[in-house]
Write a protein that holds these residues in place. Structure first.
Motif, mmCIF file in Angstrom:
data_model
loop_
_atom_site.group_PDB
_atom_site.id
_atom_site.type_symbol
_atom_site.label_atom_id
_atom_site.label_comp_id
_atom_site.label_asym_id
_atom_site.label_seq_id
_atom_site.Cartn_x
_atom_site.Cartn_y
_atom_site.Cartn_z
ATOM 1 N N ALA A 1 0.838 -1.202 0.000
ATOM 2 C CA ALA A 1 0.000 0.000 0.000
ATOM 3 C C ALA A 1 0.870 1.248 0.000
ATOM 4 C CB ALA A 1 -0.937 -0.003 1.209
ATOM 5 N N GLN A 2 1.925 1.261 0.807
ATOM 6 C CA GLN A 2 2.832 2.413 0.828
ATOM 7 C C GLN A 2 3.490 2.623 -0.526
ATOM 8 O OE1 GLN A 2 5.541 1.738 4.098
ATOM 9 N NE2 GLN A 2 4.256 2.891 5.511
ATOM 10 N N GLU A 3 3.921 1.553 -1.154
ATOM 11 C CA GLU A 3 4.552 1.663 -2.482
ATOM 12 C C GLU A 3 3.570 2.238 -3.495
ATOM 13 O OE1 GLU A 3 6.464 -1.911 -3.942
ATOM 14 O OE2 GLU A 3 6.988 -2.501 -1.906
ATOM 15 N N ILE A 4 2.369 1.725 -3.497
ATOM 16 C CA ILE A 4 1.355 2.154 -4.459
ATOM 17 C C ILE A 4 0.997 3.620 -4.240
ATOM 18 C CG2 ILE A 4 -1.039 1.786 -5.200
ATOM 19 C CD1 ILE A 4 -0.530 -1.243 -4.363
ATOM 20 N N VAL A 5 0.757 4.001 -2.989
ATOM 21 C CA VAL A 5 0.417 5.391 -2.667
ATOM 22 C C VAL A 5 1.578 6.309 -3.016
ATOM 23 C CG1 VAL A 5 -0.062 6.996 -0.765
ATOM 24 C CG2 VAL A 5 -1.314 4.826 -0.930
ATOM 25 N N SER A 6 2.781 5.898 -2.698
ATOM 26 C CA SER A 6 3.952 6.715 -2.984
ATOM 27 C C SER A 6 4.072 7.011 -4.471
ATOM 28 C CB SER A 6 5.204 6.010 -2.461
ATOM 29 O OG SER A 6 6.329 6.846 -2.570
ATOM 30 N N VAL A 7 3.932 5.986 -5.302
ATOM 31 C CA VAL A 7 4.011 6.187 -6.755
ATOM 32 C C VAL A 7 2.870 7.092 -7.221
ATOM 33 C CG1 VAL A 7 3.777 5.029 -8.998
ATOM 34 C CG2 VAL A 7 5.335 4.114 -7.273
ATOM 35 N N PHE A 8 1.660 6.872 -6.716
ATOM 36 C CA PHE A 8 0.515 7.694 -7.103
ATOM 37 C C PHE A 8 0.773 9.169 -6.791
ATOM 38 C CE2 PHE A 8 -3.792 9.450 -6.338
ATOM 39 C CZ PHE A 8 -4.402 9.124 -7.537
ATOM 40 N N LEU A 9 1.292 9.450 -5.614
ATOM 41 C CA LEU A 9 1.507 10.836 -5.206
ATOM 42 C C LEU A 9 2.701 11.488 -5.902
ATOM 43 C CD1 LEU A 9 0.804 10.616 -1.361
ATOM 44 C CD2 LEU A 9 -0.784 11.195 -3.210
ATOM 45 N N GLN A 10 3.651 10.698 -6.353
ATOM 46 C CA GLN A 10 4.853 11.239 -6.987
ATOM 47 C C GLN A 10 4.758 11.355 -8.505
ATOM 48 O OE1 GLN A 10 8.625 9.550 -5.579
ATOM 49 N NE2 GLN A 10 7.470 8.661 -3.899
ATOM 50 N N THR A 11 3.724 10.787 -9.104
ATOM 51 C CA THR A 11 3.616 10.754 -10.556
ATOM 52 C C THR A 11 2.731 11.890 -11.051
ATOM 53 O OG1 THR A 11 3.883 8.349 -10.516
ATOM 54 C CG2 THR A 11 2.999 9.313 -12.538
ATOM 55 N N ASP A 12 3.196 12.569 -12.092
ATOM 56 C CA ASP A 12 2.451 13.667 -12.695
ATOM 57 C C ASP A 12 1.708 13.188 -13.936
ATOM 58 O OD1 ASP A 12 3.340 15.654 -10.865
ATOM 59 O OD2 ASP A 12 5.221 15.841 -11.986
ATOM 60 N N PHE A 13 0.653 13.892 -14.268
ATOM 61 C CA PHE A 13 -0.087 13.659 -15.496
ATOM 62 C C PHE A 13 0.771 14.105 -16.671
ATOM 63 C CE2 PHE A 13 -3.593 15.374 -18.382
ATOM 64 C CZ PHE A 13 -3.895 14.142 -18.931
ATOM 65 N N GLU A 14 0.862 13.276 -17.703
ATOM 66 C CA GLU A 14 1.682 13.596 -18.872
ATOM 67 C C GLU A 14 1.027 14.608 -19.790
ATOM 68 O OE1 GLU A 14 2.710 10.008 -20.989
ATOM 69 O OE2 GLU A 14 4.223 9.459 -19.509
ATOM 70 N N GLY A 15 -0.286 14.727 -19.765
ATOM 71 C CA GLY A 15 -0.957 15.643 -20.682
ATOM 72 C C GLY A 15 -0.818 15.171 -22.116
ATOM 73 N N GLY A 16 -0.594 16.112 -23.033
ATOM 74 C CA GLY A 16 -0.418 15.768 -24.438
ATOM 75 C C GLY A 16 -1.594 14.984 -24.987
ATOM 76 N N ARG A 17 -1.296 13.886 -25.657
ATOM 77 C CA ARG A 17 -2.363 13.074 -26.271
ATOM 78 C C ARG A 17 -3.331 12.533 -25.228
ATOM 79 N NH1 ARG A 17 1.860 9.320 -25.710
ATOM 80 N NH2 ARG A 17 1.198 7.194 -25.245
ATOM 81 N N HIS A 18 -2.858 12.389 -23.993
ATOM 82 C CA HIS A 18 -3.726 11.878 -22.931
ATOM 83 C C HIS A 18 -4.773 12.921 -22.515
ATOM 84 C CE1 HIS A 18 -1.152 8.428 -22.755
ATOM 85 N NE2 HIS A 18 -0.105 9.206 -22.527
ATOM 86 N N GLN A 19 -4.442 14.207 -22.609
ATOM 87 C CA GLN A 19 -5.400 15.244 -22.238
ATOM 88 C C GLN A 19 -6.645 15.175 -23.110
ATOM 89 O OE1 GLN A 19 -5.523 17.504 -19.538
ATOM 90 N NE2 GLN A 19 -7.591 17.452 -20.363
ATOM 91 N N GLN A 20 -6.457 14.943 -24.393
ATOM 92 C CA GLN A 20 -7.601 14.840 -25.300
ATOM 93 C C GLN A 20 -8.534 13.715 -24.853
ATOM 94 O OE1 GLN A 20 -6.570 14.511 -29.449
ATOM 95 N NE2 GLN A 20 -8.491 13.503 -29.936
ATOM 96 N N ARG A 21 -7.961 12.602 -24.435
ATOM 97 C CA ARG A 21 -8.768 11.456 -24.000
ATOM 98 C C ARG A 21 -9.468 11.747 -22.674
ATOM 99 N NH1 ARG A 21 -3.590 7.790 -25.501
ATOM 100 N NH2 ARG A 21 -3.858 7.947 -27.751
ATOM 101 N N VAL A 22 -8.731 12.326 -21.740
ATOM 102 C CA VAL A 22 -9.304 12.635 -20.426
ATOM 103 C C VAL A 22 -10.451 13.650 -20.586
ATOM 104 C CG1 VAL A 22 -8.810 13.732 -18.192
ATOM 105 C CG2 VAL A 22 -7.250 12.009 -19.107
ATOM 106 N N SER A 23 -10.310 14.563 -21.523
ATOM 107 C CA SER A 23 -11.347 15.563 -21.756
ATOM 108 C C SER A 23 -12.659 14.953 -22.234
ATOM 109 C CB SER A 23 -10.865 16.597 -22.776
ATOM 110 O OG SER A 23 -9.769 17.317 -22.266
ATOM 111 N N LYS A 24 -12.619 13.745 -22.745
ATOM 112 C CA LYS A 24 -13.818 13.069 -23.250
ATOM 113 C C LYS A 24 -14.514 12.212 -22.195
ATOM 114 C CE LYS A 24 -12.206 12.768 -28.024
ATOM 115 N NZ LYS A 24 -11.908 11.844 -29.137
ATOM 116 N N ILE A 25 -13.991 12.167 -20.984
ATOM 117 C CA ILE A 25 -14.532 11.260 -19.966
ATOM 118 C C ILE A 25 -15.895 11.704 -19.438
ATOM 119 C CG2 ILE A 25 -14.213 10.372 -17.624
ATOM 120 C CD1 ILE A 25 -11.195 10.184 -18.258
ATOM 121 N N ASN A 26 -16.017 12.963 -19.019
ATOM 122 C CA ASN A 26 -17.265 13.410 -18.391
ATOM 123 C C ASN A 26 -18.422 13.380 -19.363
ATOM 124 O OD1 ASN A 26 -16.117 13.754 -15.899
ATOM 125 N ND2 ASN A 26 -15.800 15.954 -16.139
ATOM 126 N N CYS A 27 -19.606 12.971 -18.861
ATOM 127 C CA CYS A 27 -20.822 12.954 -19.680
ATOM 128 C C CYS A 27 -21.537 14.286 -19.539
ATOM 129 C CB CYS A 27 -21.753 11.838 -19.215
ATOM 130 S SG CYS A 27 -21.077 10.201 -19.515
#
Length: 159
Positions: free
Chosen positions: A133-159
């Motif tokens: 759990a500590q390893e998983i949480v640590s990686v989650f908190l230390q990792t940034d969103f890459e944006g770029g091509r992923h932003q376009q996809r994330v923007s399509k999530i909400n209905c």
């Protein structure tokens, strides 16, 4: 596809202090308490949305208020725990602006942040150890969103 590796060094401090919403049901209570203490020792501001005992309770009673607070921007990120992580994840994702992801490996937590801009991590407390759990949480908190091509996809999530 190149495999991504997320590094975790035991007892490594998470570099940027954050405001973190934390909650669990009864199945995740003990692990939540460990995470709360561990992150608090690092200086993070933690709001514990409950539960506050191992007595049986309904996970939506914690997941809804925590998710609403994250969606409103009151916290940088949220962490939810239940036995399988499914219940809290389903509940959290009912809130517009919440992108909750289940992770049982550090790599999944990292990819949820990098590619999906996940803002709530859901942990399956009955299936991972406190150290995992500590390893998983640590990686989650230390990792940034890459944006770029992923932003376009994330923007399509909400209905």
């Amino acid at each position: 596809m190149a495999q991504r590796h997320f590094l975790f060094e035991k007892n490594r401090l998470i570099p940027n202090l954050m405001k973190i919403a934390l909650g669990s049901d009864h199945a995740g209570f003990a692990q939540k308490e460990m995470i709360r203490a561990w992150l608090g020792e690092q200086g993070h501001e933690i709001k514990d949305f409950g539960t506050h005992s191992a007595d049986s309770m309904d996970y939506p009673d914690v997941a809804h208020p925590l998710s609403e607070a994250v969606a409103n921007g009151n916290f940088d990120l949220g962490l939810l725990l239940c036995g399988s992580a499914n219940g809290v994840c389903i509940t959290a994702n009912k809130h517009a602006g919440v992108r909750a992801a289940i992770a049982w490996l550090p790599e999944l937590a990292g990819l949820a942040r990098q590619h999906n801009n996940a803002n709530v991590l859901c942990l399956p407390a009955r299936y991972i150890s406190n150290e995992q759990a500590q390893e998983i949480v640590s990686v989650f908190l230390q990792t940034d969103f890459e944006g770029g091509r992923h932003q376009q996809r994330v923007s399509k999530i909400n209905c």
